[in-house]
Enzyme design. Structure first.
Site, PDB file in Angstrom:
ATOM      1  N   GLN A 202      40.357  25.190  46.155  1.00 48.11           N
ATOM      2  CA  GLN A 202      39.911  24.261  45.129  1.00 48.11           C
ATOM      3  C   GLN A 202      41.502  23.607  44.736  1.00 48.11           C
ATOM      4  O   GLN A 202      41.282  21.965  43.853  1.00 48.11           O
ATOM      5  CB  GLN A 202      39.485  25.336  43.831  1.00 48.11           C
ATOM      6  CG  GLN A 202      37.711  25.736  44.516  1.00 48.11           C
ATOM      7  CD  GLN A 202      37.512  27.164  43.584  1.00 48.11           C
ATOM      8  OE1 GLN A 202      38.004  27.075  42.521  1.00 48.11           O
ATOM      9  NE2 GLN A 202      36.418  26.514  43.429  1.00 48.11           N
ATOM     10  N   ASP A 249      43.305  40.243  27.497  1.00 47.10           N
ATOM     11  CA  ASP A 249      44.059  41.002  27.154  1.00 47.10           C
ATOM     12  C   ASP A 249      44.990  40.834  25.869  1.00 47.10           C
ATOM     13  O   ASP A 249      45.110  42.200  25.385  1.00 47.10           O
ATOM     14  CB  ASP A 249      44.823  41.149  28.716  1.00 47.10           C
ATOM     15  CG  ASP A 249      44.041  41.168  30.174  1.00 47.10           C
ATOM     16  OD1 ASP A 249      44.122  42.053  30.185  1.00 47.10           O
ATOM     17  OD2 ASP A 249      44.902  39.918  30.918  1.00 47.10           O
ATOM     18  N   HIS A 277      47.845  40.497  35.236  1.00 49.89           N
ATOM     19  CA  HIS A 277      46.659  40.353  34.685  1.00 49.89           C
ATOM     20  C   HIS A 277      46.031  41.673  35.863  1.00 49.89           C
ATOM     21  O   HIS A 277      44.147  41.573  36.403  1.00 49.89           O
ATOM     22  CB  HIS A 277      45.203  40.045  34.681  1.00 49.89           C
ATOM     23  CG  HIS A 277      44.074  40.047  34.827  1.00 49.89           C
ATOM     24  ND1 HIS A 277      43.975  40.885  32.764  1.00 49.89           N
ATOM     25  CD2 HIS A 277      42.731  40.078  34.910  1.00 49.89           C
ATOM     26  CE1 HIS A 277      41.691  40.779  33.052  1.00 49.89           C
ATOM     27  NE2 HIS A 277      41.831  40.638  34.559  1.00 49.89           N
TER      28      HIS A 277
HETATM   29  C1  LMR Z   1      38.110  42.356  32.994  1.00 49.20           C
HETATM   30  O1  LMR Z   1      39.820  42.269  32.478  1.00 49.20           O
HETATM   31  O2  LMR Z   1      37.461  42.883  32.535  1.00 49.20           O
HETATM   32  C2  LMR Z   1      38.316  41.425  34.193  1.00 49.20           C
HETATM   33  O3  LMR Z   1      39.176  41.505  34.775  1.00 49.20           O
HETATM   34  C3  LMR Z   1      37.896  43.295  34.747  1.00 49.20           C
HETATM   35  C4  LMR Z   1      37.425  42.639  36.733  1.00 49.20           C
HETATM   36  O4  LMR Z   1      38.349  42.890  37.697  1.00 49.20           O
HETATM   37  O5  LMR Z   1      36.354  41.900  36.710  1.00 49.20           O
END
Ligand code: LMR
Length: 437
Positions: A202, A249, A277
């Site tokens: 991509q 987050d 993340h």
């Molecule tokens: C989340 O933070 O809710 C997602 O990234 C979790 C995931 O692994 O799909």
């Protein structure tokens, strides 16, 4: 961030199918029935010969014929004249927004927000370019049909396809949501490799056909390293334009702080998520504020901040998967909206937002050459600057070093996809990808 289904599209079988999918337009019924034929394995073998210009002449001829048709969906193929419409006189120039994983759950929430005008504003017409996979193509048609039926005035064009080189053409925003979920028994290194290949492809496609100033928001996990792979494969697009979504987050951290302090969450500001993340991410309560005061002056329970709060934010995605049986979707879509709006509207005075961005030349001393979530401010022009006036203490810095180490290890693990040599995978055993429990 959360994942949506996506089938890597590297086979020649895929290439044949995509001629149909990307040229869907008026011929949906015909395309659908032909696709059923092409999904049969023995036919896929024959399809390979199309590229050799033999045997499959009728198929090739049909492909050419379909390719002449406009790359649009249903009602969006009708011509319209913006100038002739009084109510659109004050509208801005149309922008192209590409979305991968467009038939997935996150997109199902996101696309309708984009089309309604709540993201780019009530005077911003948009074109949606939706990227799916062979497997999800019928669902993608369904998504496009629902967009048609919603009669959004600002939604001027919708096109669907499975070839990123077609779908990303002239994209000014690329929201890369599609990624393969981790399957049972799959090693982390395998997941990094499988998704890395998707994001390498991509990145190349964006480099070849997207706007030179396209803004790229990577959502598919592991989003920081996927964003790194993507930008390394798009050398003609500024690395600064690539983001890994950590806004979810940040939102989660704000919610927990508000709950503990007993205030509504609009009173919580200056929250940074540092790093990856993943479960090593660092929700920063040292610089965060509640009602304009440092969090530590409002919430005096340092043990709660360092342990319960931090872990709750780090593991929220996994807990949600346990409850739902699938990844977060609606809140992820909302956070994508927040992340985009943070780039297209000026950041409120004194505040900032978190985004995973390329570390080259950061003022904090974080290793260069990774995608790391840091505090950003924007003038509302799509660009951002890193915030300089943040403070660190030993606790915060030691946590930042841990998430940095994880990202450096992930980077080594995908060196074969970033043009940096041979991959060596030695991932820290005590850290987890989002969603792992
Ligand atoms: C989340 O933070 O809710 C997602 O990234 C979790 C995931 O692994 O799909």
């Amino acid at each position: 961030m959360a994942v949506a289904e996506l089938t890597p599209s590297s086979s020649s079988y895929t290439k044949t199918a995509l001629h149909y999918s990307s040229q869907f337009s008026y011929v949906s019924a015909r395309v659908s029935s032909r696709r059923r034929v092409y999904l049969k394995p023995q036919i896929s073998r024959i399809s390979c010969s199309v590229t050799s210009n033999e045997v499959q002449a009728p198929v090739a001829a049909k492909t050419v014929e379909l390719k002449k048709k406009p790359d649009c969906f249903g009602v969006f193929c009708l011509t319209y004249d913006l100038k002739a419409e009084d109510e659109t006189k004050s509208w801005k120039k149309l922008i192209n927004i590409a979305v991968s994983g467009a038939a997935g759950m996150i997109s199902n929430h996101l696309l309708f927000k984009l089309a309604s005008g709540e993201v780019f504003g009530p005077d911003q017409p948009i074109a949606l370019k939706l990227l799916g996979s062979e497997r999800s193509f019928q669902a993608l048609e369904g998504v496009a049909m629902e967009l048609e039926d919603s009669l959004f005035p600002l939604l001027r064009e919708v096109s669907i396809g499975i070839d990123p080189y077609e779908v990303f053409q002239d994209a000014e925003w690329a929201l890369l949501i599609g990624a393969k979920p981790r399957g049972p028994g799959m090693e982390r290194a395998d997941l990094l490799d499988i998704n890395g290949q998707i994001f390498a492809e991509q990145g190349k496609a964006l480099n070849a056909v997207a706007s030179r100033n396209v803004k790229v928001m990577v959502v598919g996990n592991p989003c920081n390293t996927n964003a790194l792979i993507c930008l390394k494969n798009a050398p003609d697009i500024p690395a600064k334009n690539f983001h890994a979504l950590t806004r979810l987050d940040e939102n989660r951290a704000k919610c927990q702080l508000a709950l503990k302090a007993g205030v509504f969450y609009d009173q919580v500001s200056n929250v940074t998520i540092w790093g990856n993340h993943s479960t090593t991410q660092v929700p920063d309560f040292l610089n965060a504020k509640i009602n304009g005061l440092p969090v530590k002056e409002v919430i005096k329970d340092t043990k709660w901040l360092e342990e319960e709060f931090t872990e709750k934010v780090q593991k929220r995605g996994g807990v949600l998967i346990q409850k739902w049986g699938r990844s977060s979707a609606a809140s992820t879509a909302v956070s994508i909206v927040d992340a985009i709006r943070s780039l297209v509207t000026p950041t409120p005075e004194g505040d900032w937002f978190s985004s995973g961005v390329y570390t080259a030349g950061n003022p904090y001393g974080i290793a260069d050459g990774i995608v790391f979530s840091m505090p950003c401010r924007s003038k509302g022009d799509g660009d951002y600057e890193l915030v300089k006036d943040v403070i660190f203490d030993d606790y915060l810095w030691s946590r930042i070093k841990k998430t940095e180490a994880e990202l450096l290890a992930e980077k080594k693990c995908v060196a074969h996809l970033t043009g940096e040599g041979i991959a060596v995978c030695d991932l820290p055993g005590d850290t987890m990808l989002p969603g792992e429990m």
